[in-house]
Design an enzyme around this catalytic site. Structure first.
Site, short mmCIF file in Angstrom:
data_model
loop_
_atom_site.label_atom_id
_atom_site.label_comp_id
_atom_site.label_asym_id
_atom_site.label_seq_id
_atom_site.Cartn_x
_atom_site.Cartn_y
_atom_site.Cartn_z
N GLU A 43 -36.94 -1.00 56.79
CA GLU A 43 -36.35 -1.32 55.41
C GLU A 43 -35.89 0.26 54.78
O GLU A 43 -36.75 0.97 54.67
CB GLU A 43 -37.44 -1.79 54.45
CG GLU A 43 -36.86 -2.02 53.10
CD GLU A 43 -37.80 -2.78 52.26
OE1 GLU A 43 -38.12 -1.93 51.25
OE2 GLU A 43 -38.51 -3.71 52.58
N CYS A 66 -37.28 0.12 46.21
CA CYS A 66 -36.26 -0.15 46.96
C CYS A 66 -35.34 -1.13 46.70
O CYS A 66 -33.97 -1.18 46.88
CB CYS A 66 -36.85 -0.35 48.59
SG CYS A 66 -37.58 1.29 49.49
#
Length: 502
Positions: free
Chosen positions: A243, A277
């Site tokens: 990720e 994120c």
């Protein structure tokens, strides 16, 4: 617990002193992992994995369920430590605590059924017995950043363990203490001691040797580092999941309910001081609701309470360190110098702590400004006025990243969501709806990553699929007493029948 007990290192070696971003007071110390200790970690973890691989799935699940219970029992200790290590406010720490507990429970509940051996249709009915297995990769390396020191190590390690792997975890050097506490609780729940180990040290020193020794790598961090690690994994032909970065958009469509959209946007932008994120950095607002939305957003942002410490009163805490503060300051100053308008915020707050920065709302942001296309990873959001819902979707999609998106609309949310090229889309929510849907996959499109965490995909990626088929009576190539022509005729007839049956 003594944090040193959870870190694989040589006695008498150098130690790292962890300081709180709130005020630079010491939080704890951990030993640094040297080259010999790193090699030993992989050797002992690999040996432990051989036994773990043969353990019943139900036994593994029971350990994870006990671990989830221990996390709950130690909630306040975990929240305190998360805040002290990262500088985040307690409410943001609670989000990752809840995620770690619920994802662990999901893996324990779903894992045994998902990972069990399955009988599948064979080449020939009755004559072919075919089974499919999920074989663990071996030793899985997990590299995590500083911004979510509990949920990221847990989210990536727990499914790897459930699948029968050993885990070598390298948390960020700034935040190893929370991971060490979590590993202590895993061992208290019954996890074999050597099966999961923590190594601590700079990524530039440990990253290469970790890739060289691991059988699979899970990484969370920047896109630039992800590309470098992916290249190294490709050279070894081992699996890689990541990720990576995001420049996540939020869309306020013409029919949005502003009473929900305004507070939802504030939370989506400034939770964990924007160091998430999947948090929002770009907002596209339909011109028909521009004025009331902007007014409401600015008013609510100004009202956010900034404070240091582990109490519940703060709406937003500190940035994690000097590097993050410098990055945010430079990005906002660059935008301001090139013509952007600061509607609120835009200043460091050294009166609160060394790394505090006000939640900041910008307009008049244009291409060429760093905040326009680069991930800021801080409490900064840019507002863009659009003339139609279609323009909002097109502008939101105009990015190299594709991690998360948020759409606020009473009737057109699904329409917009299905046109956005991002791994997750939240309708009338910022990021929590998809993040908390643990049965569903989560990850990025484009430069935002490879693979998925959560969902069945987040468990199965730590396995290799193996097929075993046993043939009885008649070989696939046909009986030796038959000619090729005769077998071809029989096989063709059989194929016709199988097509109808299947």
């Amino acid at each position: 617990m003594e944090f040193a007990d959870a870190v694989t290192a040589d006695p008498g070696g150098p130690v790292s002193r962890i300081l709180s971003p709130f005020d630079q007071t010491p939080v704890g110390e951990v030993p640094l992992t040297g080259d010999d200790a790193l090699a030993r970690a992989f050797t002992t973890a690999s040996a432990a994995q051989k036994d773990w691989e043969t353990s019943p799935l139900r036994d593994r699940a029971q350990i994870l369920e006990r671990f989830a219970g221990l996390l709950i029992d130690h909630r306040d200790d975990l929240l305190d430590l998360i805040g002290q290590e990262t500088g985040k406010n307690r409410a943001s720490a609670l989000e990752e605590f809840a995620d770690a507990v619920l994802w662990t429970h999901h893996v324990a509940r779903r894992g045994p059924a998902l990972l069990r051996e399955r009988r599948l249709p064979g080449a020939f009915p009755v004559l072919t017995r075919t089974v499919a297995r999920h074989v663990p990769k071996g030793v899985v390396a997990v590299i995590t950043p500083w911004n979510y020191p509990l949920t990221l190590p847990v989210s990536d390690s727990v499914p790897a363990l459930m699948a029968g792997n050993a885990v070598i975890l390298k948390p960020d050097s700034q935040t190893p203490l929370t991971a060490a506490l979590a590993l202590g609780l895993l061992r208290e729940a019954g996890l074999p001691h050597d099966l999961m180990q923590i190594v601590v040290g700079p990524g530039r020193r440990l990253g290469g040797p970790i890739v060289e020794r691991s059988d699979f790598l899970m990484f969370t961090g920047s896109t630039a580092t992800g590309r470098e690690l992916a290249t190294r994994c490709a050279e070894r032909l081992i699996g890689f999941s990541a990720e990576l970065g995001g420049k996540n958009p939020l869309l306020v469509l013409a029919d949005a309910d502003l009473s929900r959209a305004v507070p939802g946007a504030v939370h989506a932008c400034f939770s964990n001081s924007g160091q998430l994120c999947i948090s929002i950095e770009r907002i596209y607002v339909h011109e028909s609701v521009w004025e009331p939305f902007v007014e409401g957003l600015v008013t609510r942002t100004r009202a956010l309470r900034l404070a240091a410490g582990t109490g519940w009163e703060a709406d937003m805490g500190s940035l994690a360190g000097a590097g993050q503060l410098r990055k945010v300051v430079e990005a906002v100053d660059d935008a301001r110098a090139k013509g952007a308008t600061v509607l609120t915020g835009g200043r460091p707050r050294p009166d609160l702590g060394p790394y505090f920065y006000e939640p900041t709302v910008l307009t008049d942001v244009r291409p060429g400004m760093r905040v326009h296309h680069e991930e800021t990873f801080g409490p900064v959001v840019s507002l863009y006025r659009v003339g139609s819902d279609e323009e909002a979707v097109d502008a939101a999609d105009d990015s190299d990243y594709g991690l998360n998106a948020s759409v606020w609309s009473q009737h057109r949310g699904e329409w917009a969501a299905r046109r956005l090229h991002t791994g997750t889309v939240n309708i009338n929510e910022g990021y929590g709806a998809t993040w908390g849907s643990h049965a569903a996959p989560m990850g990025g499109f484009k430069a935002s990553g490879l693979g998925r965490r959560h969902g069945d995909e987040g468990i199965l990626k730590y396995t290799e699929a193996q097929t075993i088929a046993a043939q009885s009576l008649v070989p696939i190539a046909g009986p030796s007493r038959l000619s090729h022509r005769a077998w071809a005729g029989m096989l063709t007839t059989g194929v016709r029948i199988l097509r109808r049956l299947r």
